[in-house]
Scaffold this motif. Sequence first.
Motif, mmCIF file in Angstrom:
data_model
loop_
_atom_site.group_PDB
_atom_site.id
_atom_site.type_symbol
_atom_site.label_atom_id
_atom_site.label_comp_id
_atom_site.label_asym_id
_atom_site.label_seq_id
_atom_site.Cartn_x
_atom_site.Cartn_y
_atom_site.Cartn_z
ATOM 1 N N PRO A 114 0.612 -1.051 -0.057
ATOM 2 C CA PRO A 114 -0.528 0.173 -0.635
ATOM 3 C C PRO A 114 0.691 1.296 -0.159
ATOM 4 C CG PRO A 114 -0.585 -1.252 1.304
ATOM 5 C CD PRO A 114 0.550 -2.201 0.746
ATOM 6 N N GLN A 115 1.991 0.949 1.010
ATOM 7 C CA GLN A 115 2.736 2.546 0.651
ATOM 8 C C GLN A 115 3.698 2.142 -0.822
ATOM 9 O OE1 GLN A 115 2.850 5.343 2.992
ATOM 10 N NE2 GLN A 115 4.558 5.532 1.750
ATOM 11 N N ALA A 116 4.151 1.349 -0.894
ATOM 12 C CA ALA A 116 4.427 1.994 -2.501
ATOM 13 C C ALA A 116 3.505 1.886 -3.681
ATOM 14 C CB ALA A 116 4.695 0.195 -2.848
ATOM 15 N N LEU A 117 2.127 2.150 -3.361
ATOM 16 C CA LEU A 117 1.275 2.309 -4.341
ATOM 17 C C LEU A 117 1.168 3.943 -4.023
ATOM 18 C CD1 LEU A 117 -0.013 1.427 -6.935
ATOM 19 C CD2 LEU A 117 -1.904 0.884 -5.685
ATOM 20 N N PHE A 118 0.957 3.908 -3.077
ATOM 21 C CA PHE A 118 0.848 5.333 -2.460
ATOM 22 C C PHE A 118 2.270 6.311 -3.412
ATOM 23 C CE2 PHE A 118 1.932 8.968 0.305
ATOM 24 C CZ PHE A 118 0.344 9.261 0.229
#
Length: 145
Positions: free
Chosen positions: A19-23
Amino acid sequence: MEIRTPTSAELELILTLSPQALFEGTLGGVMPTSEKIKGLIEPLLAKGCRYFIAVEGGDLAGWILFGKSKDQFTDTPIGFIYELFVLEQFRGKGYSKQLLSKALDHLKSENLLEVRLSAFSGNHAIKLYEKAGFHVRTVNMSLNL
């Protein structure tokens, strides 16, 4: 630094961090839930996509998710880079370049003639992709209403 396929525990860690990577990859535009990430990634893995990870001193440094796809108009088989991410403390050390190179070598070994990816305009990774030989093929545009 070692590049290899992840263990099941490392795969779970990737799913937790995705999720952080996509953010970051969407320049703060999307913060998906863990369930959404699993809903996106599990079908890719089921159809044969795979991860390579970079490991430094036993720690996960980054990953790339890639696999086969098809051109939407011609059904020609192509390779696709779905995700490339390096944890902040490991950035600037060439991990992205090495992960991308390893994935491209693997896709080339499968006799694919083209590899595609998508990146948000302004994403710093675009420079890496251009250095690797990628070029703009299509342009997606949006209008906020």
